[in-house]
Design a protein around this motif. Structure first.
Motif, mmCIF file in Angstrom:
data_model
loop_
_atom_site.group_PDB
_atom_site.id
_atom_site.type_symbol
_atom_site.label_atom_id
_atom_site.label_comp_id
_atom_site.label_asym_id
_atom_site.label_seq_id
_atom_site.Cartn_x
_atom_site.Cartn_y
_atom_site.Cartn_z
ATOM 1 N N THR A 71 0.837 -1.202 0.000
ATOM 2 C CA THR A 71 0.000 0.000 0.000
ATOM 3 C C THR A 71 0.869 1.248 0.000
ATOM 4 O OG1 THR A 71 -1.784 -1.127 1.176
ATOM 5 C CG2 THR A 71 -1.786 1.272 1.233
ATOM 6 N N SER A 74 2.353 1.763 -3.382
ATOM 7 C CA SER A 74 1.390 2.362 -4.308
ATOM 8 C C SER A 74 1.290 3.862 -4.101
ATOM 9 C CB SER A 74 0.010 1.720 -4.113
ATOM 10 O OG SER A 74 0.072 0.331 -4.334
ATOM 11 N N ARG A 75 1.309 4.290 -2.854
ATOM 12 C CA ARG A 75 1.242 5.720 -2.582
ATOM 13 C C ARG A 75 2.485 6.444 -3.088
ATOM 14 N NH1 ARG A 75 -1.227 5.191 3.559
ATOM 15 N NH2 ARG A 75 -3.423 5.062 2.936
ATOM 16 N N SER A 78 2.583 7.154 -6.873
ATOM 17 C CA SER A 78 1.908 8.357 -7.373
ATOM 18 C C SER A 78 2.850 9.547 -7.412
ATOM 19 C CB SER A 78 0.702 8.675 -6.491
ATOM 20 O OG SER A 78 1.108 9.053 -5.174
ATOM 21 N N ASN A 93 -6.892 9.988 -11.016
ATOM 22 C CA ASN A 93 -6.786 8.531 -11.117
ATOM 23 C C ASN A 93 -7.610 7.884 -10.010
ATOM 24 O OD1 ASN A 93 -5.296 5.848 -10.284
ATOM 25 N ND2 ASN A 93 -4.707 6.240 -12.398
ATOM 26 N N SER A 94 -8.489 6.975 -10.380
ATOM 27 C CA SER A 94 -9.393 6.365 -9.403
ATOM 28 C C SER A 94 -8.646 5.545 -8.359
ATOM 29 C CB SER A 94 -10.430 5.493 -10.120
ATOM 30 O OG SER A 94 -9.784 4.461 -10.871
ATOM 31 N N TYR A 95 -7.533 4.925 -8.769
ATOM 32 C CA TYR A 95 -6.775 4.097 -7.831
ATOM 33 C C TYR A 95 -6.098 4.964 -6.782
ATOM 34 C CZ TYR A 95 -3.580 0.533 -6.066
ATOM 35 O OH TYR A 95 -2.900 -0.338 -5.256
ATOM 36 N N TRP A 96 -5.435 6.022 -7.227
ATOM 37 C CA TRP A 96 -4.726 6.880 -6.281
ATOM 38 C C TRP A 96 -5.662 7.774 -5.486
ATOM 39 C CZ3 TRP A 96 -0.880 7.307 -10.737
ATOM 40 C CH2 TRP A 96 0.152 6.384 -10.545
ATOM 41 N N LYS A 97 -6.883 7.929 -5.957
ATOM 42 C CA LYS A 97 -7.864 8.651 -5.143
ATOM 43 C C LYS A 97 -8.166 7.896 -3.853
ATOM 44 C CE LYS A 97 -10.550 11.365 -8.489
ATOM 45 N NZ LYS A 97 -11.879 11.513 -9.148
ATOM 46 N N SER A 98 -8.167 6.572 -3.952
ATOM 47 C CA SER A 98 -8.489 5.756 -2.777
ATOM 48 C C SER A 98 -7.326 5.659 -1.797
ATOM 49 C CB SER A 98 -8.895 4.345 -3.213
ATOM 50 O OG SER A 98 -7.811 3.690 -3.881
ATOM 51 N N TYR A 160 2.164 -6.324 -8.872
ATOM 52 C CA TYR A 160 0.835 -6.384 -9.487
ATOM 53 C C TYR A 160 -0.017 -7.448 -8.800
ATOM 54 C CZ TYR A 160 -2.837 -6.972 -12.958
ATOM 55 O OH TYR A 160 -4.056 -7.070 -13.580
ATOM 56 N N ARG A 163 -1.119 -6.281 -5.234
ATOM 57 C CA ARG A 163 -2.217 -5.309 -5.224
ATOM 58 C C ARG A 163 -3.522 -5.954 -5.705
ATOM 59 N NH1 ARG A 163 -1.686 -3.284 -1.520
ATOM 60 N NH2 ARG A 163 -3.428 -1.919 -2.011
#
Length: 206
Positions: A71, A74-75, A78, A93-98, A160, A163
């Motif tokens: 996690t 992933s942050r 960005s 980006n929907s993924y990085w919004k979360s 990949y 995640r």
């Protein structure tokens, strides 16, 4: 003694050149052989396992979050993506919004992993500079580029998959496993089975 080691190193490089191998990796091998080591310490797996359990208690009690790594990866991704797609692209980006980038305990935990690994290796007397591991060189040769390319590709696949599964060996294997989560135990079973199968194919004896 130094002159003798240097002559031995030169002969080894000449032999590699005659065999058509890349002599660059011999530099790291020579450094590893000549670098003085401290007394080796073998960490007890029971002590380390208990330490990981205590660390999990601290993570839950102090931060309210389990131990995890991907996690935070992933942050941080960005942050590296911003120069390529722009800040607006990252924000939309929907993924990085979360999971927006924030310097929380998870990111600092990720930063501390390589620092802790280096400290552990140094204290145990096992640290050495090694670009191409011996087990890899015996099977695929001494090429640094080939080793780095394979490591990068393997990292992409593992990241990949982690995640996609919603966790890695830390999030699922440690945090989820100690909570007896069914998904985490299934993850562990698939991970070990896949690792055994892939290693058997890659490092099989010819």
């Amino acid at each position: 003694m130094i002159c003798t080691a240097a002559r031995r190193s030169s002969r080894h490089r000449l032999q590699q050149h005659d065999r058509g191998e890349t002599p660059v990796t011999t530099l790291t091998h020579d450094i590893a052989r000549q670098f003085p080591r401290t007394a080796r310490i073998d960490w007890s797996p029971y002590l380390v396992g208990a330490g990981i359990g205590v660390l999990s208690w601290i993570a839950f009690a102090a931060f309210g979050d389990p131990i995890g790594v991907t996690t935070a990866y992933s942050r941080i991704a960005s942050w590296f993506a911003t120069p390529l797609i722009g800040a607006d692209g990252v924000a939309q980006n929907s993924y990085w919004k979360s999971m927006p980038l924030k310097w929380d305990y998870g990111v600092w935990f990720l930063v501390g992993i390589p620092l802790g690994a280096f400290l552990s290796a140094w204290l145990s007397g096992t640290w050495r500079l090694e670009l191409v591991p011996e087990v890899w060189e015996e099977r695929f040769g001494p090429s640094i580029i080939k080793r780095f390319a394979a490591a990068f590709l393997g990292g992409v696949v593992i990241m990949y998959g982690a995640r996609l599964a919603g966790g890695c060996t830390s999030g699922h294997g440690i945090s989820g496993g100690l909570q007896l989560a069914l998904s985490s135990w299934l993850f562990l079973a698939v991970m070990f089975a896949t690792g055994l199968a892939v290693s058997a194919l890659m490092f099989r004896k010819s």
